[in-house]
Design an enzyme around this catalytic site. Sequence first.
Site, PDB file in Angstrom:
ATOM      1  N   CYS A  45      -9.358  69.665   4.246  1.00  0.00           N
ATOM      2  CA  CYS A  45      -8.985  70.214   5.559  1.00  0.00           C
ATOM      3  C   CYS A  45      -7.562  70.760   5.605  1.00  0.00           C
ATOM      4  O   CYS A  45      -7.179  71.412   6.574  1.00  0.00           O
ATOM      5  CB  CYS A  45      -9.191  69.166   6.646  1.00  0.00           C
ATOM      6  SG  CYS A  45     -10.867  68.529   6.689  1.00  0.00           S
ATOM      7  N   HIS A  67      -4.557  70.679  12.441  1.00  0.00           N
ATOM      8  CA  HIS A  67      -5.945  70.554  11.988  1.00  0.00           C
ATOM      9  C   HIS A  67      -6.749  69.900  13.107  1.00  0.00           C
ATOM     10  O   HIS A  67      -6.294  68.954  13.749  1.00  0.00           O
ATOM     11  CB  HIS A  67      -6.011  69.719  10.710  1.00  0.00           C
ATOM     12  CG  HIS A  67      -7.408  69.345  10.323  1.00  0.00           C
ATOM     13  ND1 HIS A  67      -8.437  70.255  10.326  1.00  0.00           N
ATOM     14  CD2 HIS A  67      -7.943  68.156   9.939  1.00  0.00           C
ATOM     15  CE1 HIS A  67      -9.551  69.640   9.955  1.00  0.00           C
ATOM     16  NE2 HIS A  67      -9.283  68.364   9.724  1.00  0.00           N
ATOM     17  N   ASN A  83     -14.920  69.427  13.754  1.00  0.00           N
ATOM     18  CA  ASN A  83     -14.041  69.542  12.588  1.00  0.00           C
ATOM     19  C   ASN A  83     -14.684  70.497  11.579  1.00  0.00           C
ATOM     20  O   ASN A  83     -15.661  70.143  10.922  1.00  0.00           O
ATOM     21  CB  ASN A  83     -13.835  68.154  11.974  1.00  0.00           C
ATOM     22  CG  ASN A  83     -12.905  68.172  10.775  1.00  0.00           C
ATOM     23  OD1 ASN A  83     -12.589  69.234  10.234  1.00  0.00           O
ATOM     24  ND2 ASN A  83     -12.458  66.999  10.364  1.00  0.00           N
TER      25      ASN A  83
HETATM   26  N1  COA Z   1     -21.042  56.607  18.971  1.00  0.00           N
HETATM   27  C1  COA Z   1     -20.922  55.327  19.361  1.00  0.00           C
HETATM   28  N2  COA Z   1     -20.327  54.389  18.654  1.00  0.00           N
HETATM   29  C2  COA Z   1     -19.802  54.754  17.466  1.00  0.00           C
HETATM   30  C3  COA Z   1     -19.876  56.073  16.982  1.00  0.00           C
HETATM   31  C4  COA Z   1     -20.533  57.005  17.782  1.00  0.00           C
HETATM   32  N3  COA Z   1     -20.659  58.307  17.416  1.00  0.00           N
HETATM   33  N4  COA Z   1     -19.255  56.126  15.789  1.00  0.00           N
HETATM   34  C5  COA Z   1     -18.812  54.898  15.514  1.00  0.00           C
HETATM   35  N5  COA Z   1     -19.146  54.074  16.537  1.00  0.00           N
HETATM   36  C6  COA Z   1     -18.911  52.637  16.667  1.00  0.00           C
HETATM   37  C7  COA Z   1     -18.656  51.945  15.365  1.00  0.00           C
HETATM   38  O1  COA Z   1     -19.869  51.664  14.707  1.00  0.00           O
HETATM   39  C8  COA Z   1     -17.950  50.690  15.816  1.00  0.00           C
HETATM   40  O2  COA Z   1     -18.918  49.782  16.252  1.00  0.00           O
HETATM   41  P1  COA Z   1     -18.733  48.236  15.940  1.00  0.00           P
HETATM   42  O3  COA Z   1     -17.472  47.825  16.641  1.00  0.00           O
HETATM   43  O4  COA Z   1     -19.980  47.656  16.533  1.00  0.00           O
HETATM   44  O5  COA Z   1     -18.658  48.098  14.460  1.00  0.00           O
HETATM   45  C9  COA Z   1     -17.158  51.165  17.044  1.00  0.00           C
HETATM   46  O6  COA Z   1     -17.719  52.426  17.422  1.00  0.00           O
HETATM   47  C10 COA Z   1     -15.693  51.342  16.792  1.00  0.00           C
HETATM   48  O7  COA Z   1     -15.566  52.004  15.558  1.00  0.00           O
HETATM   49  P2  COA Z   1     -14.180  52.525  15.066  1.00  0.00           P
HETATM   50  O8  COA Z   1     -14.371  53.185  13.745  1.00  0.00           O
HETATM   51  O9  COA Z   1     -13.146  51.461  15.181  1.00  0.00           O
HETATM   52  O10 COA Z   1     -13.885  53.614  16.209  1.00  0.00           O
HETATM   53  P3  COA Z   1     -12.653  54.556  16.331  1.00  0.00           P
HETATM   54  O11 COA Z   1     -12.079  54.432  17.674  1.00  0.00           O
HETATM   55  O12 COA Z   1     -11.749  54.436  15.147  1.00  0.00           O
HETATM   56  O13 COA Z   1     -13.331  55.986  16.260  1.00  0.00           O
HETATM   57  C11 COA Z   1     -13.631  57.747  14.661  1.00  0.00           C
HETATM   58  C12 COA Z   1     -14.086  56.363  15.124  1.00  0.00           C
HETATM   59  C13 COA Z   1     -14.429  58.104  13.418  1.00  0.00           C
HETATM   60  C14 COA Z   1     -13.890  58.736  15.763  1.00  0.00           C
HETATM   61  C15 COA Z   1     -12.110  57.684  14.335  1.00  0.00           C
HETATM   62  O14 COA Z   1     -11.839  56.590  13.521  1.00  0.00           O
HETATM   63  C16 COA Z   1     -11.625  58.923  13.659  1.00  0.00           C
HETATM   64  O15 COA Z   1     -11.676  59.998  14.201  1.00  0.00           O
HETATM   65  N6  COA Z   1     -11.085  58.776  12.440  1.00  0.00           N
HETATM   66  C17 COA Z   1     -10.577  59.910  11.727  1.00  0.00           C
HETATM   67  C18 COA Z   1     -11.722  60.694  11.166  1.00  0.00           C
HETATM   68  C19 COA Z   1     -11.292  62.050  10.699  1.00  0.00           C
HETATM   69  O16 COA Z   1     -10.471  62.680  11.298  1.00  0.00           O
HETATM   70  N7  COA Z   1     -11.907  62.509   9.607  1.00  0.00           N
HETATM   71  C20 COA Z   1     -11.659  63.797   9.080  1.00  0.00           C
HETATM   72  C21 COA Z   1     -10.342  63.885   8.420  1.00  0.00           C
HETATM   73  S1  COA Z   1     -10.077  65.516   7.864  1.00  0.00           S
END
Ligand code: COA
Length: 316
Positions: free
Chosen positions: A117, A241, A271
């Site tokens: 990215c 990004h 993304n």
């Molecule tokens: N809908 C509902 N619940 C979801 C979900 C969705 N689409 N995706 C994940 N969850 C759940 C998880 O399973 C977790 O459940 P649990 O507590 O029962 O295990 C809960 O939500 C919290 O998960 P967590 O990973 O702590 O949430 P978060 O607030 O960190 O959000 C992301 C998850 C992926 C949105 C976030 O971590 C993120 O954006 N990370 C960066 C990813 C990124 O930018 N990637 C590309 C880089 S170029």
Amino acid sequence: MTARRPGGYPGAAITGWGIALPDKIVTNADFAARLDTSDDWIVERTGIKERRFGGTTRALAVEAARAALARSGHEAREIDLLVLSTTTPDQAVPAASSAVHADLGCSGAAFDLNAACAGFVYSLVTALSMLGMGYKRALVIGSDTLSRITDQTDRATAVLFADGAGAIVLEARPDRELLLSYDLGLDGSLASILCCDHGGYITMEGREVFRRAVRASVESAQKVMADAGVKAADIALYVPHQANLRIIDAAVQRLGIDADRTSIVLDHTGNTSSASMAIALNEAAELGRLKDGDIVLLSGFGAGMTWASAVLRWGS
Ligand code: COA
């Protein structure tokens, strides 16, 4: 041979920009209908409302490049350098840029660059340095079809990644100062937190990527701002990004840049990896948010873990 500005980077201007998005819109409601998720969760945790799925990396790249060429007033045969940033080439061999080069009818050199990215800024800096070696006119394209390598049954990644392309025409202009500073970097020891095997799907440690992304993009942006001698108040447009609105908000706060000087497209694109900053730059330009002389900060991060930032002086 392009003249090199004394003590500076090769003089250049961005004379064209364009994007391509697939027709198929996938809303949060579409995911909620088949996965254990909701529109509220996705909007609150990511800022994404809808995204586009479809097409090939090649076709999207060609469409975005044609739009950028039309804006610049140049024909493809006048392009002597094509740098295609992609993480999702349609084939293993040859490079995706080979087909794009042929479809467009470009001259000269073409190659793919994979810095995930952060790839668009890596490609911009690479192309600019080659303009300093004598190339005249470059197409810098970011094109990705991440929906093809995302497990559409995994709610944690399916809602994030999408397809699209963005392109710019970059021309050698010895009298123009485009690049004020840049920073390209990576920490390969973090490869496992966001990766995808051949034939497999993206796996991601979301929270860890989030934490590292905020730190990497803020530190990289601070470095290029210091190197360029610009303060937050001097930045007319911040083009981050487009991965997660909460990552952008955290960076905006730490950098002290007003949110209304930030280009956000992820609400309707998701993304799009290599394409994301190109699409956000294009949208700002199309909305008339950029004028000659404006200071633009581009900053991104991605799998690798890579990061890349640049301070540009806008002027076409
Ligand atoms: N809908 C509902 N619940 C979801 C979900 C969705 N689409 N995706 C994940 N969850 C759940 C998880 O399973 C977790 O459940 P649990 O507590 O029962 O295990 C809960 O939500 C919290 O998960 P967590 O990973 O702590 O949430 P978060 O607030 O960190 O959000 C992301 C998850 C992926 C949105 C976030 O971590 C993120 O954006 N990370 C960066 C990813 C990124 O930018 N990637 C590309 C880089 S170029």
